[in-house]
Design a protein around this motif. Structure first.
Motif, PDB file in Angstrom:
ATOM      1  N   GLN A  23       7.570  -8.648  18.194  1.00 44.20           N
ATOM      2  CA  GLN A  23       7.486  -8.775  19.638  1.00 44.20           C
ATOM      3  C   GLN A  23       6.043  -8.987  20.083  1.00 44.20           C
ATOM      4  N   THR A  24       5.106  -8.302  19.461  1.00 44.73           N
ATOM      5  CA  THR A  24       3.711  -8.413  19.874  1.00 44.73           C
ATOM      6  C   THR A  24       2.802  -8.851  18.741  1.00 44.73           C
ATOM      7  N   LEU A  25       3.340  -9.035  17.534  1.00 41.74           N
ATOM      8  CA  LEU A  25       2.519  -9.369  16.380  1.00 41.74           C
ATOM      9  C   LEU A  25       3.165 -10.510  15.605  1.00 41.74           C
ATOM     10  N   THR A  26       2.685 -11.745  15.845  1.00 44.81           N
ATOM     11  CA  THR A  26       3.237 -12.916  15.161  1.00 44.81           C
ATOM     12  C   THR A  26       2.319 -13.412  14.056  1.00 44.81           C
ATOM     13  N   SER A  27       1.088 -12.925  14.008  1.00 47.08           N
ATOM     14  CA  SER A  27       0.192 -13.232  12.902  1.00 47.08           C
ATOM     15  C   SER A  27      -0.782 -12.074  12.744  1.00 47.08           C
ATOM     16  N   GLY A  28      -1.259 -11.915  11.523  1.00 48.72           N
ATOM     17  CA  GLY A  28      -2.177 -10.826  11.262  1.00 48.72           C
ATOM     18  C   GLY A  28      -2.097 -10.402   9.812  1.00 48.72           C
ATOM     19  N   SER A  29      -2.448  -9.146   9.541  1.00 49.35           N
ATOM     20  CA  SER A  29      -2.397  -8.639   8.182  1.00 49.35           C
ATOM     21  C   SER A  29      -2.087  -7.148   8.193  1.00 49.35           C
ATOM     22  N   ILE A  30      -1.449  -6.713   7.106  1.00 51.47           N
ATOM     23  CA  ILE A  30      -1.114  -5.307   6.921  1.00 51.47           C
ATOM     24  C   ILE A  30      -1.569  -4.897   5.530  1.00 51.47           C
ATOM     25  N   LYS A  31      -2.336  -3.822   5.435  1.00 47.75           N
ATOM     26  CA  LYS A  31      -2.745  -3.279   4.145  1.00 47.75           C
ATOM     27  C   LYS A  31      -1.916  -2.042   3.845  1.00 47.75           C
ATOM     28  N   MET A  32      -1.403  -1.966   2.605  1.00 49.18           N
ATOM     29  CA  MET A  32      -0.644  -0.802   2.173  1.00 49.18           C
ATOM     30  C   MET A  32      -1.231  -0.290   0.859  1.00 49.18           C
ATOM     31  N   GLU A  33      -1.193   1.028   0.702  1.00 52.59           N
ATOM     32  CA  GLU A  33      -1.820   1.668  -0.453  1.00 52.59           C
ATOM     33  C   GLU A  33      -0.859   2.670  -1.082  1.00 52.59           C
ATOM     34  N   ILE A  34      -0.904   2.783  -2.405  1.00 51.84           N
ATOM     35  CA  ILE A  34      -0.172   3.855  -3.084  1.00 51.84           C
ATOM     36  C   ILE A  34      -0.961   5.137  -2.866  1.00 51.84           C
ATOM     37  N   THR A  35      -0.380   6.052  -2.099  1.00 49.88           N
ATOM     38  CA  THR A  35      -1.114   7.245  -1.677  1.00 49.88           C
ATOM     39  C   THR A  35      -0.719   8.494  -2.459  1.00 49.88           C
ATOM     40  N   GLU A  36       0.518   8.535  -2.982  1.00 46.25           N
ATOM     41  CA  GLU A  36       0.963   9.720  -3.712  1.00 46.25           C
ATOM     42  C   GLU A  36       1.816   9.298  -4.906  1.00 46.25           C
ATOM     43  N   VAL A  37       1.623   9.978  -6.037  1.00 51.86           N
ATOM     44  CA  VAL A  37       2.452   9.768  -7.229  1.00 51.86           C
ATOM     45  C   VAL A  37       2.771  11.124  -7.820  1.00 51.86           C
ATOM     46  N   ASN A  38       3.932  11.218  -8.483  1.00 49.42           N
ATOM     47  CA  ASN A  38       4.315  12.510  -9.048  1.00 49.42           C
ATOM     48  C   ASN A  38       5.335  12.324 -10.162  1.00 49.42           C
ATOM     49  N   SER A  39       5.182  13.105 -11.236  1.00 49.59           N
ATOM     50  CA  SER A  39       6.162  13.150 -12.315  1.00 49.59           C
ATOM     51  C   SER A  39       5.964  14.428 -13.101  1.00 49.59           C
ATOM     52  N   ASP A  40       7.071  15.001 -13.554  1.00 48.05           N
ATOM     53  CA  ASP A  40       7.003  16.191 -14.398  1.00 48.05           C
ATOM     54  C   ASP A  40       6.679  15.833 -15.847  1.00 48.05           C
ATOM     55  N   ASN A  41       6.829  14.554 -16.192  1.00 49.06           N
ATOM     56  CA  ASN A  41       6.535  14.091 -17.542  1.00 49.06           C
ATOM     57  C   ASN A  41       5.054  13.735 -17.638  1.00 49.06           C
ATOM     58  N   GLU A  42       4.345  14.347 -18.592  1.00 46.23           N
ATOM     59  CA  GLU A  42       2.898  14.170 -18.690  1.00 46.23           C
ATOM     60  C   GLU A  42       2.503  12.718 -18.928  1.00 46.23           C
ATOM     61  N   GLN A  43       3.220  12.028 -19.826  1.00 40.69           N
ATOM     62  CA  GLN A  43       2.893  10.639 -20.130  1.00 40.69           C
ATOM     63  C   GLN A  43       3.165   9.746 -18.928  1.00 40.69           C
ATOM     64  N   THR A  44       4.291   9.976 -18.274  1.00 42.94           N
ATOM     65  CA  THR A  44       4.624   9.193 -17.095  1.00 42.94           C
ATOM     66  C   THR A  44       3.625   9.431 -15.973  1.00 42.94           C
ATOM     67  N   ALA A  45       3.236  10.683 -15.784  1.00 43.44           N
ATOM     68  CA  ALA A  45       2.266  11.026 -14.741  1.00 43.44           C
ATOM     69  C   ALA A  45       0.944  10.299 -14.964  1.00 43.44           C
ATOM     70  N   ALA A  46       0.535  10.177 -16.231  1.00 40.58           N
ATOM     71  CA  ALA A  46      -0.711   9.478 -16.544  1.00 40.58           C
ATOM     72  C   ALA A  46      -0.618   8.008 -16.171  1.00 40.58           C
ATOM     73  N   GLY A  47       0.539   7.406 -16.452  1.00 48.72           N
ATOM     74  CA  GLY A  47       0.748   6.008 -16.076  1.00 48.72           C
ATOM     75  C   GLY A  47       0.746   5.806 -14.577  1.00 48.72           C
ATOM     76  N   LEU A  48       1.343   6.760 -13.863  1.00 43.64           N
ATOM     77  CA  LEU A  48       1.378   6.669 -12.405  1.00 43.64           C
ATOM     78  C   LEU A  48      -0.013   6.788 -11.803  1.00 43.64           C
ATOM     79  N   GLU A  49      -0.841   7.616 -12.391  1.00 44.50           N
ATOM     80  CA  GLU A  49      -2.204   7.789 -11.871  1.00 44.50           C
ATOM     81  C   GLU A  49      -2.981   6.484 -11.915  1.00 44.50           C
ATOM     82  N   MET A  50      -2.645   5.605 -12.876  1.00 45.25           N
ATOM     83  CA  MET A  50      -3.313   4.307 -12.969  1.00 45.25           C
ATOM     84  C   MET A  50      -2.991   3.432 -11.763  1.00 45.25           C
TER      85      MET A  50
END
Length: 239
Positions: A23-50
């Protein structure tokens, strides 16, 4: 194997190329960031941190949509440009020095997805009573379930801005998610892990060269050749 597939899908979802009108935004830009990651598996958690801190930028106007992102600390860099009307796509992907320049039509991508059931059982529901204001936009909660079927059993919990209309066009199968607005925050989860993306910046202006792609040094290939190379790398994400 499920963890590998999750990382690939999660990363690829970050650079969904979207066609936006509002309605009010027909051009522009949006930035999105991975802000939180979580896993009980140590190996998976390490991959998520990357992946934590990874930023994806979407630039858009009435004619084009562009997404730009670095995945897993720059191991995978992508730029994807879509013509909104025809859905023709040009994608540049640099996977640890393997630089690919891929051009495709919607028909080619649809053909490649024939028989893929990743998004066959999705369901989208909204909760108008669960609201959040993000960067000045009023959002309501949307829940998407059934992603990846029984094998992956992934879902999204989203906060969707209804006055930012979107249509997923880049990742084949994702266009099956017909959202009523643009998600300014969403959490991707399954039984092994969770990952949250959040909008950090919205701009109403874009540079004159926002949709320029520099293809020098990239190997040009067809969509079929690209999907074959992804499968050879163990992508298995419907490419």
């Amino acid at each position: 194997m499920k963890s590998i597939k999750f990382f690939l899908l999660a990363g690829l979802l970050c650079f969904l190329s979207v066609s936006l009108t509002a309605q009010t935004l027909t051009s522009g830009s949006i930035k999105m960031e991975i802000t939180e990651v979580n896993s009980d598996n140590e190996q998976t958690a390490a991959g998520l941190e990357m992946m934590k801190g990874m930023v994806t930028e979407y630039s858009f106007n009435k004619e084009y949509s562009m997404s730009t992102s670095d995945i897993m600390g720059g191991m995978i860099k992508t730029k994807s440009l879509i013509k909104n009307e025809s859905e023709d796509m040009t994608m540049l992907m640099d996977m640890m020095g393997n630089k690919m320049h891929v051009e495709s039509t919607k028909a080619e991508r649809d053909k490649a997805m024939a028989g893929n059931d990743m998004m066959d059982d999705i369901d989208v529901s909204y909760d108008d009573t669960d609201k959040k204001t993000i960067l000045g936009y009023d959002c309501i909660k949307a829940t998407v379930t059934g992603i990846g079927g029984e094998e992956m059993n992934m879902k999204f919990n989203m906060y969707v801005a209804k006055d930012l209309k979107m249509s997923n066009k880049l990742i084949q199968g994702m266009d099956a998610i017909d959202l009523d607005g643009f998600p300014l925050e969403y959490t991707l989860e399954n039984e092994q892990m969770t990952m949250t993306y959040a909008a950090t910046e919205i701009n109403k202006e874009i540079s004159a060269d926002a949709f320029d792609l520099k293809t020098a040094g990239y190997t040009k290939m067809t969509w079929e050749e690209f999907t074959e190379s992804m499968q050879a790398m163990g992508g298995g994400m419907g490419f």
